[in-house]
Design a protein around this motif. Structure first.
Motif, mmCIF file in Angstrom:
data_model
loop_
_atom_site.group_PDB
_atom_site.id
_atom_site.type_symbol
_atom_site.label_atom_id
_atom_site.label_comp_id
_atom_site.label_asym_id
_atom_site.label_seq_id
_atom_site.Cartn_x
_atom_site.Cartn_y
_atom_site.Cartn_z
ATOM 1 N N ALA A 41 -20.166 65.482 119.400
ATOM 2 C CA ALA A 41 -18.730 65.781 119.456
ATOM 3 C C ALA A 41 -18.272 66.749 118.358
ATOM 4 O O ALA A 41 -17.523 67.682 118.660
ATOM 5 C CB ALA A 41 -17.918 64.497 119.420
ATOM 6 N N PRO A 42 -18.717 66.625 117.108
ATOM 7 C CA PRO A 42 -18.266 67.583 116.099
ATOM 8 C C PRO A 42 -18.725 69.021 116.378
ATOM 9 O O PRO A 42 -18.096 69.969 115.937
ATOM 10 C CB PRO A 42 -18.892 67.073 114.797
ATOM 11 C CG PRO A 42 -19.221 65.648 115.044
ATOM 12 C CD PRO A 42 -19.496 65.535 116.510
ATOM 13 N N MET A 43 -19.809 69.161 117.137
ATOM 14 C CA MET A 43 -20.349 70.495 117.406
ATOM 15 C C MET A 43 -19.838 71.083 118.707
ATOM 16 O O MET A 43 -19.737 72.299 118.848
ATOM 17 C CB MET A 43 -21.883 70.433 117.431
ATOM 18 C CG MET A 43 -22.491 70.098 116.092
ATOM 19 S SD MET A 43 -24.242 69.769 116.205
ATOM 20 C CE MET A 43 -24.256 67.993 116.249
ATOM 21 N N ILE A 44 -19.538 70.229 119.683
ATOM 22 C CA ILE A 44 -19.156 70.707 121.015
ATOM 23 C C ILE A 44 -17.678 70.502 121.295
ATOM 24 O O ILE A 44 -17.026 71.339 121.898
ATOM 25 C CB ILE A 44 -20.024 70.022 122.097
ATOM 26 C CG1 ILE A 44 -21.468 70.499 121.959
ATOM 27 C CG2 ILE A 44 -19.495 70.295 123.486
ATOM 28 C CD1 ILE A 44 -22.438 69.883 122.940
ATOM 29 N N GLY A 45 -17.139 69.408 120.858
ATOM 30 C CA GLY A 45 -15.748 69.071 121.146
ATOM 31 C C GLY A 45 -15.660 67.580 121.407
ATOM 32 O O GLY A 45 -16.586 66.839 121.085
ATOM 33 N N ASN A 46 -14.599 67.145 122.030
ATOM 34 C CA ASN A 46 -14.459 65.707 122.275
ATOM 35 C C ASN A 46 -15.581 65.196 123.172
ATOM 36 O O ASN A 46 -16.318 65.966 123.778
ATOM 37 C CB ASN A 46 -13.074 65.384 122.848
ATOM 38 C CG ASN A 46 -12.825 66.083 124.158
ATOM 39 O OD1 ASN A 46 -13.727 66.296 124.953
ATOM 40 N ND2 ASN A 46 -11.583 66.462 124.392
ATOM 41 N N THR A 47 -15.690 63.883 123.261
ATOM 42 C CA THR A 47 -16.800 63.266 123.991
ATOM 43 C C THR A 47 -16.819 63.676 125.452
ATOM 44 O O THR A 47 -17.895 63.909 126.010
ATOM 45 C CB THR A 47 -16.727 61.733 123.869
ATOM 46 O OG1 THR A 47 -16.613 61.392 122.480
ATOM 47 C CG2 THR A 47 -17.960 61.072 124.423
#
Length: 147
Positions: free
Chosen positions: A78-84
């Motif tokens: 999530a920190p690298m791509i976005g929300n779950t």
């Protein structure tokens, strides 16, 4: 075997058999046997690159592989791509990686950027149908009638 460029399958097999003997008892680097081993390895590697190329992995498969290696779950992305939900969309191939995601995955998971940049097959989403209040009420009536 004379040291020369490997051009045939027979020469390749011969070089492999000679190299395999060195794996059991590796020669000392800098000796004549050590140099022979190193040159044979270069020749075998060159032949394999030409005749048995390995395609770079699919970006999603590379992410899954690195997740497995590092013991990470989709939530860790999530920190690298976005929300779950965005992570699951990317992993399900319904959303492509953005440049920001690629940079973050490159730094955060040490996945080569050239692997992440490759085209990935994206699965088309089914078009969403809006459910209006009338359709919802009609659907409930149909469900009640068929009971």
């Amino acid at each position: 075997m004379e040291l020369k460029i490997i051009r045939t399958t027979a020469e390749y097999k011969s070089a492999l058999s000679e190299v395999s003997a060195f794996f059991d008892n590796q020669p000392i680097p800098g000796t004549s046997e050590g140099d022979r081993f190193e040159i044979l390895m270069m020749l075998v590697e060159r032949y394999e690159q030409e005749h048995y190329p390995i395609a770079p992995p699919d970006p999603i498969e590379a992410i899954k592989f690195r997740m497995d290696q590092q013991g990470k779950s989709p939530k860790d992305l999530a920190p690298m791509i976005g929300n779950t939900s965005r992570v699951y969309e990317v992993m399900a191939r319904t959303r492509t990686l953005t440049l920001r995601m690629i940079r973050n995955l490159n730094v955060g998971m040490n996945i080569p950027a050239d692997v992440l940049i490759r085209d990935m097959s994206v699965t088309a989403k089914a078009p969403r149908q809006r459910v209006t209040a009338k359709k919802s009420i009609a659907a409930k009536k149909v469900a009640i009638v068929h009971k």
